[in-house]
Write a protein that holds these residues in place. Structure first.
Motif, PDB file in Angstrom:
ATOM      1  N   TYR A 186      13.430 -10.465  -8.561  1.00  0.00           N
ATOM      2  CA  TYR A 186      12.504  -9.305  -9.635  1.00  0.00           C
ATOM      3  C   TYR A 186      11.381  -9.352  -9.230  1.00  0.00           C
ATOM      4  O   TYR A 186      10.649  -8.232  -8.715  1.00  0.00           O
ATOM      5  N   PHE A 187      10.892 -10.311  -8.517  1.00  0.00           N
ATOM      6  CA  PHE A 187       8.763 -10.178  -8.261  1.00  0.00           C
ATOM      7  C   PHE A 187       8.706  -9.500  -7.408  1.00  0.00           C
ATOM      8  O   PHE A 187       7.833  -9.085  -7.121  1.00  0.00           O
ATOM      9  N   ASP A 188       9.892  -9.456  -6.161  1.00  0.00           N
ATOM     10  CA  ASP A 188       9.912  -8.679  -4.935  1.00  0.00           C
ATOM     11  C   ASP A 188      10.464  -7.313  -4.893  1.00  0.00           C
ATOM     12  O   ASP A 188      10.346  -6.187  -3.413  1.00  0.00           O
ATOM     13  N   GLY A 189      10.261  -6.715  -6.196  1.00  0.00           N
ATOM     14  CA  GLY A 189      10.466  -5.536  -6.111  1.00  0.00           C
ATOM     15  C   GLY A 189      11.987  -4.950  -5.899  1.00  0.00           C
ATOM     16  O   GLY A 189      12.004  -3.946  -5.553  1.00  0.00           O
ATOM     17  N   PRO A 196       0.573   4.472   5.085  1.00  0.00           N
ATOM     18  CA  PRO A 196       1.455   4.433   4.152  1.00  0.00           C
ATOM     19  C   PRO A 196       1.241   4.391   2.300  1.00  0.00           C
ATOM     20  O   PRO A 196       0.892   2.946   2.236  1.00  0.00           O
ATOM     21  N   SER A 197       1.834   5.405   2.056  1.00  0.00           N
ATOM     22  CA  SER A 197       1.314   4.614   0.452  1.00  0.00           C
ATOM     23  C   SER A 197       2.396   4.450  -0.396  1.00  0.00           C
ATOM     24  O   SER A 197       2.327   3.681  -1.200  1.00  0.00           O
ATOM     25  N   ALA A 198       3.586   3.928   0.066  1.00  0.00           N
ATOM     26  CA  ALA A 198       5.327   3.952   0.070  1.00  0.00           C
ATOM     27  C   ALA A 198       4.921   2.468  -0.800  1.00  0.00           C
ATOM     28  O   ALA A 198       5.512   1.643  -1.819  1.00  0.00           O
ATOM     29  N   ALA A 199       4.189   1.636   0.053  1.00  0.00           N
ATOM     30  CA  ALA A 199       4.322  -0.356  -0.174  1.00  0.00           C
ATOM     31  C   ALA A 199       3.030  -0.260  -1.457  1.00  0.00           C
ATOM     32  O   ALA A 199       3.279  -0.968  -2.511  1.00  0.00           O
ATOM     33  N   LEU A 200       2.636   0.647  -1.359  1.00  0.00           N
ATOM     34  CA  LEU A 200       1.132   0.816  -2.853  1.00  0.00           C
ATOM     35  C   LEU A 200       1.903   0.454  -4.099  1.00  0.00           C
ATOM     36  O   LEU A 200       2.352   0.489  -5.054  1.00  0.00           O
ATOM     37  N   GLU A 201       3.002   2.123  -3.986  1.00  0.00           N
ATOM     38  CA  GLU A 201       3.112   2.366  -4.926  1.00  0.00           C
ATOM     39  C   GLU A 201       4.951   1.420  -5.576  1.00  0.00           C
ATOM     40  O   GLU A 201       4.803   1.626  -6.906  1.00  0.00           O
ATOM     41  N   GLU A 202       4.870   0.671  -4.976  1.00  0.00           N
ATOM     42  CA  GLU A 202       5.973  -0.105  -5.241  1.00  0.00           C
ATOM     43  C   GLU A 202       4.804  -1.165  -6.198  1.00  0.00           C
ATOM     44  O   GLU A 202       5.546  -1.949  -6.907  1.00  0.00           O
ATOM     45  N   GLU A 203       3.855  -1.763  -4.971  1.00  0.00           N
ATOM     46  CA  GLU A 203       3.035  -2.774  -6.174  1.00  0.00           C
ATOM     47  C   GLU A 203       2.817  -2.133  -7.101  1.00  0.00           C
ATOM     48  O   GLU A 203       2.764  -3.185  -8.377  1.00  0.00           O
ATOM     49  N   LEU A 204       2.071  -1.267  -7.869  1.00  0.00           N
ATOM     50  CA  LEU A 204       1.968  -0.628  -8.371  1.00  0.00           C
ATOM     51  C   LEU A 204       3.108  -0.647  -9.771  1.00  0.00           C
ATOM     52  O   LEU A 204       2.844  -0.775 -10.496  1.00  0.00           O
TER      53      LEU A 204
END
Length: 269
Positions: free
Chosen positions: A12-15, A127-135
């Motif tokens: 869960y913490f790792d998405g 790339p923005s994908a990783a930051l979208e996951e982080e958000l």
């Protein structure tokens, strides 16, 4: 004995779980002290790594060499390919100098391709994908008990000054209760290698986190969906905004419009 849910808590913490599993794990962590402590320890470890470890980057000299190589390649006119004749069809074998020129040209083309690939890796936007996951993960974490706000107030004159000492940005803050968006408070989150400000609103039964940080390193879509949550992006000046919630797109767009208009009015002349 370790809690049987500890591995799922780490996932869960790792998405790595879907929205339904995430909700189950959040409910479990709400009454399991061991798993709650595990999440807190993981969050502290990640924050320490991001704060203390330097991110590698291409040296300025290497960037300059790649740029010069690309400029030089662009100035060289392409050579016409040699007319090859096969000995089997009655033609003579190719002279040594022509075969050497052929392979030199091929290797030169390969070198240019490698240089272009390196230039793309070093000079293009992240790339923005990783930051979208982080958000999305930050939004889900905030829904756990005690994680939603660091400062609780509907008064902008309380919330905005709080960010001055706890975040790297000073976003616009307002209570839009008359429009159906009640300001709950704010908190700071570590995002994109900086201390981002987070405004928390409530719209009906939905909580909306509005993340604000200094943008410029990423290109975002206007809207996207992650793990069942909606993310709406907009930019005012050098600040990037992202509203995250399970509310509908119309509800999210309403708050985004209010904050965007306020941010534009708040910009210096």
């Amino acid at each position: 004995m370790q809690c049987a849910e500890s591995l799922r808590v780490q996932a869960y913490f790792d998405g790595e779980v879907d929205a339904l599993a995430a909700a189950e794990i959040e409910r479990h962590a709400g009454h399991c002290g061991e798993c709650r402590a595990l999440l807190q320890d993981l969050e502290r470890t990640r924050a320490r790594i991001r704060r203390d470890l330097d991110h590698g980057g291409a040296p300025a000299a290497l960037r300059a060499r790649i740029a010069r190589a690309l400029d030089e390649e662009a100035r060289v006119a392409p050579r016409a390919p040699p007319q090859l004749r096969s000995p089997r069809s009655g033609g003579s074998a190719l002279p040594v100098w022509r075969t050497r020129a052929f392979w030199q040209g091929a290797c030169g083309g390969l070198g240019a391709a490698v240089a272009a690939a390196l230039a793309f890796l070093f000079l293009s936007a992240v790339p923005s994908a990783a930051l979208e996951e982080e958000l999305t993960r930050a939004h889900v974490r905030s829904l756990m008990p005690g994680h939603l706000t660091d400062v609780v107030s509907t008064d902008r004159h309380t919330v905005k000054p709080w960010f001055a000492g706890h975040a790297d940005v000073s976003p616009v803050v307002a209570d839009f209760s008359a429009e159906g968006y009640r300001l709950v408070g704010g908190r700071a989150d570590y995002l994109d290698r900086q201390r981002a400000a987070v405004l928390v609103y409530q719209h009906g039964a939905h909580l909306i986190n509005v993340f604000v940080w200094v943008g410029g390193r990423h290109t975002f879509p206007e809207r996207t969906t992650r793990a069942g949550y909606h993310l709406a992006f907009w930019r005012v000046g050098d600040l990037e905004y992202c509203a995250v919630s399970d509310a509908g797109w119309d509800e999210l767009a309403g708050l985004a419009r209010l904050l965007r208009d306020l941010g534009v009015r708040d910009q210096p002349e």
